[in-house]
Motif scaffolding. Sequence first.
Motif, PDB file in Angstrom:
ATOM      1  N   ALA A   1      76.683  51.686 -64.368  1.00  0.00           N
ATOM      2  CA  ALA A   1      78.057  51.821 -63.881  1.00  0.00           C
ATOM      3  C   ALA A   1      78.993  52.365 -64.949  1.00  0.00           C
ATOM      4  N   LYS A   2      79.961  53.143 -64.507  1.00  0.00           N
ATOM      5  CA  LYS A   2      81.009  53.613 -65.415  1.00  0.00           C
ATOM      6  C   LYS A   2      81.883  52.439 -65.828  1.00  0.00           C
ATOM      7  N   HIS A   3      82.243  52.435 -67.103  1.00  0.00           N
ATOM      8  CA  HIS A   3      83.150  51.413 -67.611  1.00  0.00           C
ATOM      9  C   HIS A   3      83.984  51.993 -68.736  1.00  0.00           C
ATOM     10  N   ARG A   4      85.028  51.291 -69.091  1.00  0.00           N
ATOM     11  CA  ARG A   4      85.918  51.761 -70.150  1.00  0.00           C
ATOM     12  C   ARG A   4      86.574  50.540 -70.795  1.00  0.00           C
TER      13      ARG A   4
ATOM     14  N   GLY B   1      85.781  53.142 -56.801  1.00  0.00           N
ATOM     15  CA  GLY B   1      86.240  54.056 -57.839  1.00  0.00           C
ATOM     16  C   GLY B   1      87.457  53.582 -58.607  1.00  0.00           C
ATOM     17  N   GLU B   2      88.132  52.534 -58.113  1.00  0.00           N
ATOM     18  CA  GLU B   2      89.255  51.975 -58.860  1.00  0.00           C
ATOM     19  C   GLU B   2      88.726  51.085 -59.990  1.00  0.00           C
ATOM     20  N   TRP B   3      89.601  50.728 -60.934  1.00  0.00           N
ATOM     21  CA  TRP B   3      89.173  49.968 -62.104  1.00  0.00           C
ATOM     22  C   TRP B   3      89.471  48.485 -61.924  1.00  0.00           C
ATOM     23  N   GLU B   4      88.472  47.650 -62.258  1.00  0.00           N
ATOM     24  CA  GLU B   4      88.605  46.201 -62.168  1.00  0.00           C
ATOM     25  C   GLU B   4      88.233  45.580 -63.516  1.00  0.00           C
ATOM     26  N   TYR B   5      88.952  44.548 -63.916  1.00  0.00           N
ATOM     27  CA  TYR B   5      88.687  43.877 -65.183  1.00  0.00           C
ATOM     28  C   TYR B   5      87.431  43.005 -65.106  1.00  0.00           C
ATOM     29  N   VAL B   6      86.708  42.964 -66.225  1.00  0.00           N
ATOM     30  CA  VAL B   6      85.638  41.982 -66.404  1.00  0.00           C
ATOM     31  C   VAL B   6      86.185  40.947 -67.384  1.00  0.00           C
TER      32      VAL B   6
ATOM     33  N   TRP C   1      85.630  38.437 -76.512  1.00  0.00           N
ATOM     34  CA  TRP C   1      86.476  37.261 -76.462  1.00  0.00           C
ATOM     35  C   TRP C   1      87.844  37.552 -75.859  1.00  0.00           C
ATOM     36  N   LEU C   2      88.212  38.807 -75.804  1.00  0.00           N
ATOM     37  CA  LEU C   2      89.471  39.225 -75.197  1.00  0.00           C
ATOM     38  C   LEU C   2      89.200  40.214 -74.077  1.00  0.00           C
ATOM     39  N   GLY C   3      90.134  40.308 -73.136  1.00  0.00           N
ATOM     40  CA  GLY C   3      90.003  41.258 -72.041  1.00  0.00           C
ATOM     41  C   GLY C   3      90.204  42.691 -72.502  1.00  0.00           C
ATOM     42  N   GLY C   4      89.966  43.612 -71.598  1.00  0.00           N
ATOM     43  CA  GLY C   4      90.097  45.044 -71.867  1.00  0.00           C
ATOM     44  C   GLY C   4      88.986  45.851 -71.234  1.00  0.00           C
ATOM     45  N   LEU C   5      87.818  45.221 -71.022  1.00  0.00           N
ATOM     46  CA  LEU C   5      86.711  45.911 -70.358  1.00  0.00           C
ATOM     47  C   LEU C   5      87.013  46.030 -68.871  1.00  0.00           C
ATOM     48  N   GLN C   6      86.849  47.251 -68.354  1.00  0.00           N
ATOM     49  CA  GLN C   6      86.995  47.491 -66.925  1.00  0.00           C
ATOM     50  C   GLN C   6      85.784  48.263 -66.412  1.00  0.00           C
ATOM     51  N   ILE C   7      85.403  48.004 -65.173  1.00  0.00           N
ATOM     52  CA  ILE C   7      84.325  48.756 -64.533  1.00  0.00           C
ATOM     53  C   ILE C   7      84.819  49.311 -63.209  1.00  0.00           C
ATOM     54  N   GLU C   8      84.158  50.365 -62.761  1.00  0.00           N
ATOM     55  CA  GLU C   8      84.534  50.978 -61.483  1.00  0.00           C
ATOM     56  C   GLU C   8      84.166  50.046 -60.337  1.00  0.00           C
ATOM     57  N   SER C   9      85.093  49.897 -59.427  1.00  0.00           N
ATOM     58  CA  SER C   9      84.900  48.987 -58.306  1.00  0.00           C
ATOM     59  C   SER C   9      83.842  49.504 -57.329  1.00  0.00           C
ATOM     60  N   ARG C  10      83.102  48.570 -56.757  1.00  0.00           N
ATOM     61  CA  ARG C  10      82.171  48.863 -55.662  1.00  0.00           C
ATOM     62  C   ARG C  10      82.634  48.175 -54.381  1.00  0.00           C
ATOM     63  N   THR C  11      83.837  47.601 -54.407  1.00  0.00           N
ATOM     64  CA  THR C  11      84.365  46.876 -53.262  1.00  0.00           C
ATOM     65  C   THR C  11      84.916  47.857 -52.232  1.00  0.00           C
ATOM     66  N   PRO C  12      84.514  47.745 -50.958  1.00  0.00           N
ATOM     67  CA  PRO C  12      85.053  48.636 -49.922  1.00  0.00           C
ATOM     68  C   PRO C  12      86.580  48.644 -49.958  1.00  0.00           C
ATOM     69  N   GLY C  13      87.137  49.830 -49.883  1.00  0.00           N
ATOM     70  CA  GLY C  13      88.579  49.977 -49.955  1.00  0.00           C
ATOM     71  C   GLY C  13      89.102  50.134 -51.372  1.00  0.00           C
ATOM     72  N   ARG C  14      88.228  49.848 -52.367  1.00  0.00           N
ATOM     73  CA  ARG C  14      88.636  49.985 -53.769  1.00  0.00           C
ATOM     74  C   ARG C  14      87.636  50.828 -54.565  1.00  0.00           C
TER      75      ARG C  14
ATOM     76  N   CYS D   1      72.095  44.626 -60.128  1.00  0.00           N
ATOM     77  CA  CYS D   1      71.769  45.886 -60.792  1.00  0.00           C
ATOM     78  C   CYS D   1      71.633  47.049 -59.817  1.00  0.00           C
ATOM     79  N   GLN D   2      71.610  46.754 -58.533  1.00  0.00           N
ATOM     80  CA  GLN D   2      71.601  47.804 -57.518  1.00  0.00           C
ATOM     81  C   GLN D   2      73.001  48.108 -56.985  1.00  0.00           C
ATOM     82  N   THR D   3      73.975  47.296 -57.376  1.00  0.00           N
ATOM     83  CA  THR D   3      75.339  47.475 -56.872  1.00  0.00           C
ATOM     84  C   THR D   3      76.291  47.781 -58.032  1.00  0.00           C
ATOM     85  N   TYR D   4      76.789  46.743 -58.676  1.00  0.00           N
ATOM     86  CA  TYR D   4      77.734  46.951 -59.775  1.00  0.00           C
ATOM     87  C   TYR D   4      77.063  47.426 -61.051  1.00  0.00           C
ATOM     88  N   GLY D   5      75.795  47.062 -61.252  1.00  0.00           N
ATOM     89  CA  GLY D   5      75.136  47.399 -62.512  1.00  0.00           C
ATOM     90  C   GLY D   5      75.554  46.489 -63.649  1.00  0.00           C
TER      91      GLY D   5
END
Length: 354
Positions: free
Chosen positions: A275-278, A244-249, A229-242, A51-55
Motif C-alpha cells: 500500500a501507498k503510505h507517507r 485513495g484518501e489519506w488515513e492516519y495509522v 511513538w508519534l503520529g504522522g504515518l498515513q496510508i491510502e484508504s480502502r474504505t468505500p467512499g474514501r 495483506c490482501q486489502t490494506y497491506g
Amino acid sequence: MATETTTVTTQLYGSLPPFPDNLIHAPIAEISSKKLLEKDPETATAVLQACQTYGFFYLDVSDSDQGCDLLEEADQLYGLSKETLALPFEEKDKYDFLKTKSFFGYKPAGTVKTTDKDKRPDSTEFFNIGKDCLFDVAPSSPYPGVIQNARPLLQKFCRGAHEMGMDVLRTLARASGEHEEIFVDRNLFHKPSGDHIRLTLKPASTASTSGVGLASHTDFGSVTILFNWLGGLQIESRTPGRIGEWEYVKPIPGKAIINLGDAMVHFSNGSMKSAKHRVVPSPGAQADMERVSVVYFVRPTHHSLMKPVGKFATGDNRTKVGGKFSDQIDDKVYTAREWLAMRYVQLNAGAGKD
C-alpha cells in the motif's frame, strides 16, 4: 519480562503528547503475536485478509516473549536514533550513502522524490544499517562510533525483527495453502540481501519543516516492521467512499505496524498488496516534538528471482499498467539485486525510498 517491557513502553508513550481523537484512523486489523506464533488458523486468515486489502496491520508484540524482546530493543533504539541523528551534520555527512555509493549509511533531509508530483523536499533524515554489515555477510559500510558501539543491540534487534518477519511470511504461506517456507526461502537471513534497520528522525514541525516528512511511496521489500511513538504515518484508504484518501495509522503502545512491500506483490502475483503510505507532520500537540521511528526492512536475498512462486505462478491477479506490474521495469525476470538497483535509479538513486 512482558510486564517490565510494557512498563518501559508505557512510560515512553506517557512522556509524549496524546494523539488527537478527532482524526480519521485507518481501520487496519490488530493481530496478536502470541496467536500468530502459535499458528492459530483464525489469526492466519486475518493476516492474509489484511495483506490482501490494506497491506498493513498492527501486531501486538506485548503478548509474547519474542515480541516483548523486540519491543524492549526498539525502546532502546529510540534513544540511539536521537543520539545518532543529533550528531553534527558535518559528522553525519561523512556517511551519506549517495556519496559512498551504498544504500547503507546516512540520508539527510531535503530529498525530492520522483514519486512526489509536487516535488517537495522531505524533512526526514535517517541512517540505514545493513544486516549484512552487522553480521559480516558482506563488507561493512562505514558508520559513526555511536552506531558501532551499539552493535550488540542492533544485532539482537535485527535478528529478532527478521525472524518476526519470517513468522509473518510463514503465516501468509499457510493461509494461502502453500508450504510454509515458500516466501521464507526467498528472504534468508544468512544470505546477502538489502535487509536493514533504519533509525529515523523528523524534526518538530515549524514554518520551515511543516511539509512532507516522506513523500507517498510503497516499500521495495517483502515485510516492513515499524516502531513509532508519534503520529504522522498515513496510508491510502480502502474504505468505500474514501478510496485513495489519506488515513492516519495511530501509534499504539505495545504494537508494531507491519506492512508488505513490492516484492511480495511479485511473489504472490498481485494477490497481496503493497500500500501507498507517507509521513506528514505529527498532528495536534505532537507536532511540537521530534518524531522518531525504528524500522526493520526484510528484503529478498540478492539471488531471488522477482516472479510469482508456487500456485501464484498461475492465474493473473496483478495490478497492471500496460500489461506489467505497476512497478515492473520491463518483461525480463530479474534477480532481487538487479531489480532493486534499477528501482533505486528510477526513484532518484533510491534516496528516501521506503
